[in-house]
Design a protein around this motif. Structure first.
Motif, PDB file in Angstrom:
ATOM      1  N   ARG A 192       5.842   7.269 -15.920  1.00  0.00           N
ATOM      2  CA  ARG A 192       6.242   6.073 -15.143  1.00  0.00           C
ATOM      3  C   ARG A 192       6.641   6.373 -13.814  1.00  0.00           C
ATOM      4  N   MET A 193       7.308   7.472 -13.490  1.00  0.00           N
ATOM      5  CA  MET A 193       7.819   7.912 -12.315  1.00  0.00           C
ATOM      6  C   MET A 193       6.688   8.384 -11.169  1.00  0.00           C
ATOM      7  N   TYR A 194       5.281   8.286 -11.728  1.00  0.00           N
ATOM      8  CA  TYR A 194       4.296   8.695 -10.919  1.00  0.00           C
ATOM      9  C   TYR A 194       3.446   7.477 -10.638  1.00  0.00           C
ATOM     10  N   LEU A 195       2.703   7.397  -9.342  1.00  0.00           N
ATOM     11  CA  LEU A 195       1.962   6.263  -8.994  1.00  0.00           C
ATOM     12  C   LEU A 195       0.758   6.059 -10.084  1.00  0.00           C
ATOM     13  N   THR A 196       0.325   7.135 -10.535  1.00  0.00           N
ATOM     14  CA  THR A 196      -0.766   7.079 -11.483  1.00  0.00           C
ATOM     15  C   THR A 196       0.095   7.478 -12.690  1.00  0.00           C
TER      16      THR A 196
ATOM     17  N   PRO B 261       0.859  -1.207  -0.052  1.00  0.00           N
ATOM     18  CA  PRO B 261      -0.147   0.105  -0.282  1.00  0.00           C
ATOM     19  C   PRO B 261       0.810   1.427  -0.033  1.00  0.00           C
ATOM     20  N   THR B 262       0.874   2.108  -1.013  1.00  0.00           N
ATOM     21  CA  THR B 262       1.661   3.232  -1.255  1.00  0.00           C
ATOM     22  C   THR B 262       0.831   4.488  -1.444  1.00  0.00           C
ATOM     23  N   LEU B 263       1.338   5.507  -0.807  1.00  0.00           N
ATOM     24  CA  LEU B 263       0.740   7.029  -0.905  1.00  0.00           C
ATOM     25  C   LEU B 263       1.926   7.733  -1.471  1.00  0.00           C
ATOM     26  N   GLY B 264       1.557   8.975  -1.994  1.00  0.00           N
ATOM     27  CA  GLY B 264       2.416   9.876  -2.788  1.00  0.00           C
ATOM     28  C   GLY B 264       2.089  11.339  -2.140  1.00  0.00           C
TER      29      GLY B 264
END
Length: 457
Positions: free
Chosen positions: A405-409, A190-193
């Motif tokens: 690709r360096m962003y979660l979305t 589980p990951t948040l940004g």
């Protein structure tokens, strides 16, 4: 101490950079160079062969060595321009010196090469790494270091390792190193940004995330950020550590390009909380040899056993040969000498890149302005097709990276990352001109399509 061999390499390159030797010029004879550098003719020949391998000079039979044409800008537009690759510049990788260290390591570590050595890493290497890290303001002891097979392995293990705070979620900057995102998604963590710009992060948001989201650790690249090139100030680092302490959050500090920080007063986060809250990860891939696959992690004592056990289940041990060779390279001072060349080259490249962006990019393209490091990011209009831009440039042998690709979305930002690590500095202006032309071409097509659609309706 600088060898005569390295002195010859640097002297020839400097003569070319300063225009004292131009395209087609003949170099001084082997005999004259041997007299100039007070060395044997064999040393001169060895240096000239290396320069020839780097395509800086070429040999004419029975005549001598000459400066090659493609070292200058005359033919650069016909050669690929690589803003994509992120390994060290091949022209300054210390192949010969490191080969010498490998040979020494084979002699010195004969027994360890054929047995399973210390799972935590060779103690002699950890002692050398401890001395080296002091130069980066990381003060610790060898017992807290674990040697890993590259920083990617360290990040993968940390992502899945239970932490003393018992929490589950991981917080990352947005954007961030795509290898970390891959590790988190592969392991279904589980990951948040939290948004990062060149102005930094919102500290109120950071505190809210720490307070309310069961954060195990905050993964952060404090300087030479990948892909932005952002640097946190020392005051910001202190504030992040204080918040982590307040809310029982660990910090995983990826200081992969610490050596390229031009601010001599800049500290790592580790310097502000060295007793276990900050886990420090240091790679040698970007400034040295990627194929070496050596990194080190400074861990709190209570996490070492669990970390080593996880590492052992992946690869038993990191190559003793690589460890031994790096130890010798650090111990004899070769690495420090190598770093001086590295820092000088990348600083020059980044300055050229910033100048090229300033002169060529249109107003509707924003870009970051790093003070050092490898990376710079261009932010494109929100409706631009980045993949189409990459394909268009690929046809012209210009290579760039899609930063989405360096962003979660993915596709949350229309951006491309430029790396200066392997592009020849004399190609940078040409490359940015071509990138600008491709962006303008797609931008004009987009405007034309929009106007055509409106006229039909």
């Amino acid at each position: 101490m600088k060898t005569k061999y390295m002195g010859i390499l640097e002297w020839v390159k400097l003569q070319i950079e300063e225009g004292k030797l131009k395209t087609g010029d003949k170099l001084p004879s082997i005999r004259l160079l041997a007299e100039l550098f007070h060395c044997s003719k064999n040393t001169v020949v060895k240096a000239l062969l290396e320069l020839e391998k780097q395509h800086i000079v070429y040999a004419k039979p029975k005549s001598g060595y000459y400066v090659v044409d493609d070292y200058q800008t005359s033919n650069l537009d016909a050669i690929a321009i690589d803003f994509l690759s992120a390994g060290p510049d091949k022209r300054i990788m210390p192949y010969e010196d490191f080969q010498h260290c490998i040979n020494q390591a084979i002699d010195h570590y004969k027994e360890q090469l054929f047995t399973y050595s210390d799972q935590q890493g060779l103690l002699s290497l950890r002692k050398e790494l401890t001395k080296y890290l002091q130069q980066l303001q990381v003060f610790t002891i060898p017992e807290r270091l674990v040697v890993t097979s590259g920083s990617q392995q360290a990040l993968h293990i940390l992502s899945t390792l239970p932490f003393p705070n018992g929490k589950k979620n991981i917080l990352i900057e947005q954007p961030t190193y795509f290898g970390m995102i891959d590790a988190l998604q592969l392991n279904q963590i589980p990951t948040l940004g939290i948004e990062l710009t060149m102005k930094g992060i919102d500290f109120q948001k950071l505190e809210n995330l720490f307070q309310s989201n069961d954060i195990k650790f905050f993964y952060i690249i404090p300087r030479c950020h990948n892909p932005l090139g952002h640097h946190y100030s020392n005051e910001e680092k202190k504030k992040i550590v204080a918040l982590a302490e307040k809310y029982d959050v660990y910090i995983v500090e990826d200081d992969y390009l610490a050596e390229l920080d031009t601010d001599s007063k800049a500290d790592p986060l580790f310097a502000y909380e060295p007793n276990g809250r900050v886990i420090y990860v240091k790679s040698f891939s970007k400034v040295f040899l990627p194929g070496l696959r050596i990194a080190t992690v400074v861990l709190p004592e209570k996490m070492i056993t669990g970390f080593v056990h996880k590492k052992f289940s992946v690869d038993f041990i990191t190559s003793p040969l690589s460890q031994g060779a790096l130890e010798i390279y650090l111990k004899n001072g070769m690495f420090q000498y190598h770093l001086e060349s590295v820092k000088k080259l990348y600083k020059k490249k980044m300055n050229i890149l910033l100048e090229a962006c300033s002169k060529n990019l249109p107003d509707y393209v924003q870009y970051t302005r790093p003070k050092s490091g490898f990376y710079l990011t261009l932010f494109l209009p929100s409706d631009m097709n980045v993949d189409k831009l990459i394909d268009l440039l690929h046809e012209k042998q210009i290579y760039i990276d899609n930063a989405s690709r360096m962003y979660l979305t993915k596709n949350s930002q229309k951006a491309i990352r430029l790396s200066i690590s392997q592009v020849n500095e004399q190609k940078i202006h040409i490359g940015i001109q071509q990138i600008t032309a491709a962006i303008k071409e797609l931008y004009e097509k987009r405007k034309f399509s929009s106007l055509s659609f409106k006229s039909i309706n």
